[in-house]
Design an enzyme around this catalytic site. Structure first.
Site, mmCIF file in Angstrom:
data_model
loop_
_atom_site.group_PDB
_atom_site.id
_atom_site.type_symbol
_atom_site.label_atom_id
_atom_site.label_comp_id
_atom_site.label_asym_id
_atom_site.label_seq_id
_atom_site.Cartn_x
_atom_site.Cartn_y
_atom_site.Cartn_z
ATOM 1 N N TYR A 22 10.480 1.197 -2.556
ATOM 2 C CA TYR A 22 10.410 1.473 -4.339
ATOM 3 C C TYR A 22 11.900 1.165 -4.980
ATOM 4 O O TYR A 22 12.013 1.302 -6.346
ATOM 5 C CB TYR A 22 9.972 2.843 -4.739
ATOM 6 C CG TYR A 22 8.460 2.964 -4.017
ATOM 7 C CD1 TYR A 22 7.402 2.063 -4.679
ATOM 8 C CD2 TYR A 22 8.280 3.946 -3.076
ATOM 9 C CE1 TYR A 22 6.241 2.283 -4.188
ATOM 10 C CE2 TYR A 22 6.881 4.004 -2.640
ATOM 11 C CZ TYR A 22 5.946 3.329 -3.070
ATOM 12 O OH TYR A 22 4.779 3.248 -2.710
ATOM 13 N N ASN A 74 1.349 3.013 -14.756
ATOM 14 C CA ASN A 74 1.400 2.884 -13.057
ATOM 15 C C ASN A 74 0.692 4.094 -12.454
ATOM 16 O O ASN A 74 1.027 5.117 -12.618
ATOM 17 C CB ASN A 74 2.891 2.862 -12.780
ATOM 18 C CG ASN A 74 3.069 2.698 -11.330
ATOM 19 O OD1 ASN A 74 2.003 2.640 -10.409
ATOM 20 N ND2 ASN A 74 4.258 2.520 -10.778
ATOM 21 N N HIS A 80 -5.814 3.792 -6.121
ATOM 22 C CA HIS A 80 -6.669 3.240 -4.795
ATOM 23 C C HIS A 80 -7.642 4.415 -4.620
ATOM 24 O O HIS A 80 -8.671 4.175 -3.468
ATOM 25 C CB HIS A 80 -5.718 3.299 -3.464
ATOM 26 C CG HIS A 80 -4.582 2.693 -3.745
ATOM 27 N ND1 HIS A 80 -4.310 1.437 -4.054
ATOM 28 C CD2 HIS A 80 -2.953 3.216 -3.746
ATOM 29 C CE1 HIS A 80 -3.037 0.923 -4.225
ATOM 30 N NE2 HIS A 80 -2.250 2.087 -4.202
ATOM 31 N N ASP A 87 -12.721 4.758 -14.979
ATOM 32 C CA ASP A 87 -13.741 5.141 -16.161
ATOM 33 C C ASP A 87 -13.166 5.488 -17.288
ATOM 34 O O ASP A 87 -13.475 5.220 -18.291
ATOM 35 C CB ASP A 87 -14.631 6.426 -15.711
ATOM 36 C CG ASP A 87 -15.729 6.091 -14.367
ATOM 37 O OD1 ASP A 87 -15.876 4.884 -14.233
ATOM 38 O OD2 ASP A 87 -16.477 7.005 -14.178
ATOM 39 N N HIS A 100 2.847 -1.903 -10.707
ATOM 40 C CA HIS A 100 3.189 -1.533 -9.609
ATOM 41 C C HIS A 100 4.566 -2.110 -9.387
ATOM 42 O O HIS A 100 4.890 -3.211 -9.490
ATOM 43 C CB HIS A 100 2.500 -1.769 -8.493
ATOM 44 C CG HIS A 100 0.994 -1.300 -8.741
ATOM 45 N ND1 HIS A 100 0.612 -0.063 -8.517
ATOM 46 C CD2 HIS A 100 -0.297 -1.731 -9.034
ATOM 47 C CE1 HIS A 100 -0.445 0.324 -8.765
ATOM 48 N NE2 HIS A 100 -1.172 -0.651 -9.074
ATOM 49 N N LEU A 101 5.405 -1.072 -8.828
ATOM 50 C CA LEU A 101 6.736 -1.725 -8.476
ATOM 51 C C LEU A 101 6.740 -2.525 -7.172
ATOM 52 O O LEU A 101 7.285 -3.651 -7.077
ATOM 53 C CB LEU A 101 7.603 -0.323 -7.954
ATOM 54 C CG LEU A 101 8.100 0.533 -9.362
ATOM 55 C CD1 LEU A 101 8.253 1.857 -8.748
ATOM 56 C CD2 LEU A 101 9.132 0.216 -9.828
ATOM 57 N N SER A 102 5.770 -1.820 -6.080
ATOM 58 C CA SER A 102 5.734 -2.850 -5.023
ATOM 59 C C SER A 102 4.576 -3.976 -4.975
ATOM 60 O O SER A 102 3.677 -3.794 -6.206
ATOM 61 C CB SER A 102 5.508 -1.834 -3.590
ATOM 62 O OG SER A 102 4.224 -1.138 -3.979
ATOM 63 N N ARG A 111 -3.824 0.219 0.433
ATOM 64 C CA ARG A 111 -3.498 -0.181 -1.144
ATOM 65 C C ARG A 111 -3.959 -1.518 -1.863
ATOM 66 O O ARG A 111 -3.493 -1.714 -2.777
ATOM 67 C CB ARG A 111 -1.949 0.006 -0.949
ATOM 68 C CG ARG A 111 -1.307 1.149 -0.737
ATOM 69 C CD ARG A 111 0.181 1.283 -0.437
ATOM 70 N NE ARG A 111 0.710 2.276 0.392
ATOM 71 C CZ ARG A 111 0.848 3.608 -0.119
ATOM 72 N NH1 ARG A 111 0.722 3.903 -1.364
ATOM 73 N NH2 ARG A 111 1.292 4.665 0.763
HETATM 74 C C1 DQA Z 1 2.813 2.247 -6.660
HETATM 75 C C2 DQA Z 1 2.049 1.625 -5.406
HETATM 76 C C3 DQA Z 1 1.066 2.752 -4.829
HETATM 77 O O1 DQA Z 1 0.474 1.838 -3.665
HETATM 78 C C4 DQA Z 1 1.752 3.902 -4.310
HETATM 79 O O2 DQA Z 1 0.725 5.054 -4.010
HETATM 80 C C5 DQA Z 1 2.619 4.311 -5.314
HETATM 81 C C6 DQA Z 1 3.487 3.663 -6.278
HETATM 82 C C7 DQA Z 1 4.009 1.173 -7.004
HETATM 83 O O3 DQA Z 1 4.494 1.202 -8.197
HETATM 84 O O4 DQA Z 1 4.367 0.282 -6.233
HETATM 85 O O5 DQA Z 1 2.812 5.611 -5.589
HETATM 86 O O6 DQA Z 1 2.083 2.336 -7.666
#
Ligand code: DQA
Length: 150
Positions: A22, A74, A80, A87, A100-102, A111
Site C-alpha cells: 500500500y 475506496n 469483496h 445496494d 484502490h491503491l493496489s 480480492r
Molecule cells: C484496497 C484493496 C482491498 O483489497 C484491501 O482490502 C484494502 C485496500 C486498496 O486500496 O488497494 O483494504 O482497497
C-alpha cells in the site's frame, strides 16, 4: 461542486500497514494531495474514513441530501464482501468512482471480485495514491458532463 471522499476499513493505518503493498503515504497525506488537486478544479471535498460498514452506508445514502454531487470511494475490504454497500451505491443517486491503491486483479482470488465495482460508474486500481487522483479527475469530468447546462 461538493464531493464526498470515503475511505473504508483499515485505511486509517496507511503509512505503516503493509507498505510493500500500500506504499508509505499516510491517509492524511493522500487527503492533502486530493485537496490540492480539488483546488485546481474548484471542487470542495469532505472526507470520512470509517472501520464500520453501517457508518459508510449512512454516509453513502446521506451524501445527496448533504449536497454532494459525487462520491470517490475506496471501499477497501468491503469491496469483496458487501452486497449492502453495492445496494447503497445503486440507491444513492450519485455517480460513485471506486479506487484502490493496489491492483485488486493482480492479487489473490479473494480480492479479484468487487461487489461495489458492480455499482460504481468506474474503477481505478493499482496506481497507489495516484488511483485517488485519477479517480477524482475522472469523477470531475463525469460531473462536468452531467451538469454542463448548469
Ligand atoms: C484496497 C484493496 C482491498 O483489497 C484491501 O482490502 C484494502 C485496500 C486498496 O486500496 O488497494 O483494504 O482497497
Amino acid at each position: 461542486m461538493k464531493i464526498l471522499v470515503l475511505h473504508g476499513p483499515v485505511l486509517n493505518m496507511l503509512g505503516t500497514r503493509e507498505p510493500e503493498i500500500y506504499g508509505s503515504q499516510s491517509l492524511a497525506e493522500i487527503n492533502a494531495m486530493l485537496l490540492q488537486s480539488a483546488a485546481e478544479r474548484e471542487l470542495e471535498l469532505e472526507f470520512l474514513q470509517s472501520n464500520h460498514e453501517g457508518e459508510l452506508l449512512d454516509a453513502i445514502l446521506g451524501a445527496r441530501d448533504k449536497g454532494h454531487r459525487g462520491i470517490l470511494l475506496n471501499p477497501a475490504s468491503y469491496s469483496h464482501t458487501s452486497v449492502a454497500m453495492m445496494d447503497a451505491i445503486r440507491a444513492c443517486q450519485l455517480p460513485v468512482v471506486e479506487v484502490h491503491l493496489s491492483n485488486i486483479h493482480a492479487r489473490g482470488e479473494l480480492r479479484r471480485h468487487s461487489y461495489t465495482a458492480m455499482a460504481a460508474i468506474g474503477i481505478v486500481s493499482g496506481f497507489g495514491p495516484d488511483s485517488y487522483i485519477a479517480g477524482l479527475f475522472l469523477l470531475s469530468r463525469k460531473l462536468s458532463q452531467m451538469y454542463a447546462a448548469d
